[in-house]
Design a protein around this motif. Structure first.
Motif, short mmCIF file in Angstrom:
data_model
loop_
_atom_site.label_atom_id
_atom_site.label_comp_id
_atom_site.label_asym_id
_atom_site.label_seq_id
_atom_site.Cartn_x
_atom_site.Cartn_y
_atom_site.Cartn_z
N VAL A 17 -53.15 -16.59 10.39
CA VAL A 17 -52.05 -15.60 9.80
C VAL A 17 -52.55 -14.91 8.83
O VAL A 17 -52.51 -15.02 7.65
N SER B 271 -48.77 -19.37 13.45
CA SER B 271 -47.23 -18.41 13.48
C SER B 271 -46.64 -19.09 14.64
O SER B 271 -47.19 -19.24 15.75
N SER B 272 -45.51 -18.97 14.48
CA SER B 272 -44.40 -19.43 15.63
C SER B 272 -43.70 -18.54 16.28
O SER B 272 -43.54 -17.39 15.77
N THR C 263 -46.32 -24.08 11.24
CA THR C 263 -46.13 -22.70 11.79
C THR C 263 -45.12 -21.85 10.93
O THR C 263 -43.95 -22.55 10.51
N SER C 264 -45.33 -20.79 10.43
CA SER C 264 -44.27 -20.17 9.84
C SER C 264 -43.57 -19.02 11.01
O SER C 264 -44.58 -18.85 11.97
N ASP C 265 -42.60 -18.75 10.69
CA ASP C 265 -42.20 -17.70 11.56
C ASP C 265 -42.58 -16.40 11.51
O ASP C 265 -42.96 -16.08 10.47
N VAL C 266 -42.56 -15.77 12.67
CA VAL C 266 -42.89 -14.56 12.53
C VAL C 266 -41.64 -13.64 12.20
O VAL C 266 -40.67 -13.70 12.55
N GLU D 231 -40.18 -17.88 3.74
CA GLU D 231 -41.22 -18.20 4.64
C GLU D 231 -42.48 -18.51 4.05
O GLU D 231 -43.23 -19.43 4.05
#
Lengths: 294, 406
Positions: free
Chosen positions: B59, B128-129, B151-154, B176
Motif C-alpha cells: 500500500v 488493501s482490501s 488489510t485497510s479499506d480502499v 483507516e
C-alpha cells in the motif's frame, strides 16, 4: 523472377532504386526471401528450420543462384519475422525491422492505395492500418499468447480432417452448410471437430466452419482498429482460398488482388527497406527513421 | 534468511547486474541504485532477524507512516522480481487458485508460502482490501499459513467528488490510517513529529525526482528504461534504506546537471510514457531502449505534487493520496498522464498491466480510447508479475510500436 514493373504499383516504381537489396522474412513455419536487382524481383521460400541463421543463409543462397548476383554486390539486407532476432550477415550492411512494418511497406508497394492489412502467419495474426502516402504503420493490433486465428490452428484442423494444409482451404470452398464451430481455443476446437466428424458432418462443412471461426477472430482484430479500403491479405495463410473467402464474407469487403503472392509481402517490404537504407544517409531517411543506424 | 532464487529469478538478477555494470557503466548513481535493488529483500530479512520491525507492504500511501514508526516496508513489487514459476505452481496446485487468477496474486501468495517454509523473518503482511477480490482470497490463505495479515479499506474517490463528500472521505481515510498504525505499533497514537519528518523527506525526494525527469528531457538515454523503472519504484519504498536512496537521487541530479546536451541524442529519442505496473520481463525494457524509445514520462508512483506540510501530517497523507493519481477513479490517473503527455511531447503511451487483472485491463482500454481520440497512440501490454522471459510476440509488438512512432 518477375519484372518489377509488373509487380510494383506504377505510382511507386520510380522510388525503387538500382541498389541490390535483400529482404528475408523468417516466419515460424516458412522463411521467405526477396531480392531486388536490375529491375527484377526474385523470390525464394523454404521451411523454417531449427536454426534461423541457417534458414536465412539457405534463402540467400537460393536468391543469389537465381539472380546470379554475387554476395559481395548486395548493398543491404533487412531481416524480419519471428526468427529475425539472431540474424547476422557479417560485413554486408543489415538491419532488423519487425514484420509489422515490413508487411505494411510490402503491401504498400504492391498497391499504393492499401490502407488496411490482415496478416495471418503461422503463430499470430495481425490487423494493420497503413498510411497510403508513406507505407508506414498508423496502427496495428496483434493477437498473442494464443494460437487461435493462426496458421498453426488451421494446420491442426487439417490434420484432424486427414487433409494437407493446402487441401483444407480448397475443401472449405466445397461446403454447402458450413458447420457452426463456436470454440476459438485450439484445444476446445479439436474436441468440437472430432464431435462434428462423429455426427457425420462432411469435411468440407467442417473446414468451412473452421475458416469462418478463424475469420471471426480476425474480424475482431480488424474491428478494433477500423477497416478502410483497400484491403490486402498477407502472410503464410494468405494463399488459402478458404480463408480469403471467409474473410471477404465476414468483413464484407473484397480483398485486393495484387501481382505477387502475398506470402512474400513481408520479405518484399524488408527488401524495400533495405534499398532505402542502402541509398540514404541517416539525415535523408525522413519518414523511415526506423532505419537509422545512429 | 538469504533469498533463494529460482533459475529464472537468478537470470533476472543477472540482468540487473548487467544493467548496472554494462548498460549503466557511465552512471555511478544508477549503479548504486541497482545495489539497493539487489540487496533490498535480503537486507530486510536480516533486519527482521535482528529485531527490526519489517512488514510486507503493498500500500504505497503507508510507506512514510511505516518509516515513521521505525519499521521497514518490503514492497510487493519486489516479490515479483524474486519469484518465478515455482511460486505460481504453489498457488495453482497447493492453494488451488484457478490458472486465470491474476499473476500478481499467485506470485505473491506462492512466494510467501515458500519463504515461510524457508523460515522468513518477515511474517506480517499489510495489504488493501475491497479493491481486489483475488487478493482478499490470498489474505485468507496467508492467515491460515500463519502470517499476521492486516488489510485497510480502499478509500475510493469517484469522479467529481468534491466538497463535503470529499471531506468525509478524508476523515474516513484518517481513521483507516490510525487503525493501521494500531496494527503496526500496538497504538492508534501516531508519532506525528516523526511522520512530519517523513513527509518532508518524501517531498524532498519527489522534488529531486522532478528535477531528474526534467534533466532527462535533455539527456534521454543517460538512464535507460530499467534504471528509470527502479528509480520510480524506489520513490515508493526507498528499498528499505531512505538515506541511501536519497543519496542516489542527489548523485543523479548532479550527474545529469554536469552533462553537455547532445542535440542529436535528444532528436533521436522517441519520448514515451509508461503507465501501470512494473514489468518483470526485463527484455521489454531492453527492447524499448534498443528501438530508440525513452521513458521520459512515468505514471506509477506519484511525484508531481508535494504533500501539504502545513497541516496535520496524518491528514496530509490522506489528502495527498486523494488528490493524486491513486485517488480512485481512473480519471485522476488520466489527468496525470495528460500532463505528462504535454510536458514531454509524448509520441506514444505504453499501458502495462498484469495477466489476469480484470480491473487493470478495463482501465487500460479506457485510456487507450481516450488518448487515441486525442491522437496519441498507445500499446497495451500484459505481462506476468513474476519473472519470466517476455514472449517474442510481446517484443515484436513493442518494437513495431516504436518503429511506427519513429
Amino acid at each position: 523472377m518477375s519484372d518489377l514493373k509488373e509487380i510494383i504499383d506504377p505510382g511507386l516504381l520510380s522510388t525503387v532504386t538500382g541498389d541490390i537489396a535483400v529482404g528475408l522474412d523468417l516466419g515460424s513455419r516458412t522463411g521467405k526471401g526477396v531480392l531486388l536487382a536490375g529491375g527484377k524481383l526474385y523470390t525464394a521460400i523454404t521451411p523454417t528450420g531449427v536454426f534461423m541463421q541457417e534458414t536465412a543463409d539457405k534463402l540467400l543462397d537460393k536468391l543469389l543462384k537465381q539472380s546470379r548476383v554475387a554476395r559481395e554486390n548486395i548493398a543491404y539486407i533487412v531481416g524480419t519475422g519471428y526468427g529475425r532476432i539472431a540474424l547476422n550477415f557479417g560485413v554486408t550492411g543489415h538491419k532488423i525491422v519487425t514484420e509489422i512494418s515490413c508487411h505494411a511497406m510490402g503491401s504498400h508497394y504492391l498497391n499504393a492505395k492499401v490502407r488496411s492489412i490482415v496478416d495471418i502467419g503461422g503463430q499470430d495474426s495481425k490487423a494493420i492500418r497503413v498510411n497510403p502516402a508513406t507505407g508506414k504503420v498508423i496502427e496495428f493490433i496483434m493477437n498473442d499468447k494464443c494460437a487461435a486465428g493462426t496458421g498453426r490452428f488451421l494446420e491442426k484442423v487439417a490434420h484432424l480432417l486427414d487433409l494437407t494444409l493446402e487441401q483444407l482451404g480448397a475443401e472449405a470452398l466445397k461446403a454447402d452448410a458450413p458447420a457452426d464451430v463456436s470454440s476459438q481455443c485450439v484445444v476446445f476446437a479439436e474436441s468440437e471437430v472430432i464431435s462434428l466428424k462423429a455426427k457425420g458432418v462432411s469435411a468440407a462443412n467442417i473446414a468451412a466452419g473452421i475458416h469462418l471461426a478463424t475469420a471471426r477472430r480476425v474480424r475482431n482484430l480488424v474491428n478494433r482498429i477500423g477497416l478502410e479500403p483497400d484491403l490486402v491479405f498477407s502472410g503464410g495463410v494468405s494463399n488459402n482460398p478458404g480463408m480469403t473467402h471467409a474473410l471477404e464474407e465476414l468483413l464484407g469487403h473484397p480483398i485486393s488482388k495484387v501481382k505477387l503472392d502475398t506470402i512474400f509481402a513481408g520479405a518484399l517490404g524488408a527488401a524495400i527497406f533495405a534499398q532505402k537504407a542502402a541509398s540514404s544517409t541517416d539525415e535523408e531517411l525522413g519518414d523511415y527513421a526506423l532505419l537509422k543506424t545512429k | 534468511m538469504s533469498t533463494v532464487l529460482t533459475s529464472e529469478a537468478q537470470e533476472q538478477l543477472n540482468h540487473i547486474r548487467y544493467s548496472r555494470d554494462t548498460v549503466h557503466a557511465h552512471s555511478p548513481a544508477i549503479q548504486k541504485l541497482f545495489n539497493l535493488v539487489i540487496d533490498y529483500v535480503d537486507d530486510a530479512e536480516k533486519a527482521g532477524k535482528n529485531g527490526t520491525k519489517v512488514i510486507w507492504a503493498g500500500v504505497p500511501w503507508a510507506m512514510p507512516l511505516i518509516y515513521s514508526a521505525g519499521a521497514i516496508p518490503v514492497a510487493f513489487s519486489e516479490v515479483g522480481r524474486i519469484s518465478g514459476q515455482e511460486a505460481i505452481t504453489v498457488s495453482e496446485d497447493y492453494y488451488q487458485m484457478p490458472a486465470e487468477t491474476c499473476s500478481m496474486v499467485k506470485a505473491t501468495a506462492g512466494e510467501w508460502h515458500l519463504r515461510k517454509q524457508a523460515g522468513t523473518s518477515i511474517t506480517r503482511i499489510f495489504g488493501s482490501s475491497s479493491g481486489c477480490e483475488p487478493y482478499n482470497l490470498a489474505w485468507e490463505v496467508m492467515k491460515k499459513e500463519g502470517f499476521d495479515v492486516y488489510t485497510s479499506d480502499v478509500v475510493y474517490r469517484a469522479p467529481g467528488v468534491e466538497g463535503e463528500r470529499y471531506e468525509e472521505l478524508v476523515r474516513y481515510f484518517v481513521d483507516e490510517i490510525h487503525d493501521f498504525n494500531e496494527w503496526l505499533t500496538g497504538s492508534r497514537e501516531i508519532d506525528k513529529e516523526s511522520l512530519h519528518r517523513e513527509i518532508v523527506r518524501k517531498n524532498y525526494l519527489m522534488r529531486r525526482m522532478r528535477e531528474i525527469m526534467d534533466l532527462r528531457l535533455q539527456h534521454p538515454f543517460h538512464v535507460k528504461s530499467l534504471g528509470i523503472m527502479y528509480l520510480m519504484n524506489g520513490l515508493t519504498h526507498y528499498f528499505g534504506k531512505p538515506e541511501e536512496y536519497t543519496e542516489v537521487l542527489d548523485a543523479l541530479v548532479e550527474e545529469l546537471s554536469g552533462l553537455e546536451t547532445d542535440e542529436a541524442e535528444r532528436q533521436r529519442a522517441i519520448p514515451l510514457i509508461w503507465t501501470g505496473g512494473s514489468g518483470q520481463e526485463f527484455g521489454i525494457y531492453e527492447t524499448i531502449d534498443d528501438a530508440g524509445g525513452s521513458l521520459l514520462g512515468f505514471v506509477s508512483s506519484p511525484y508531481t505534487r508535494d504533500f501539504p506540510e502545513d497541516i496535520d501530517p496524518v491528514e496530509s497523507v490522506a489528502r495527498f493520496q486523494l488528490q493524486s493519481q491513486m485517488a480512485g477513479a481512473s480519471i485522476y490517473r488520466r489527468h496525470v498522464i495528460e500532463q505528462q503527455v504535454d510536458r514531454i511531447q509524448a509520441r506514444g503511451l505504453i499501458l502495462y498491466g498484469y495477466l489476469g487483472c480484470s480491473f487493470g485491463s478495463v482501465t487500460r482500454e479506457i485510456y487507450r480510447d481516450y488518448f487515441h481520440n486525442k491522437g496519441i497512440p498507445s500499446i497495451n501490454l500484459e505481462g506476468t508479475f513474476q519473472v519470466g522471459a517476455p514472449s517474442g510476440q510481446l517484443l515484436t509488438r513493442i518494437k513495431a510500436f516504436i518503429e511506427m512512432l519513429s
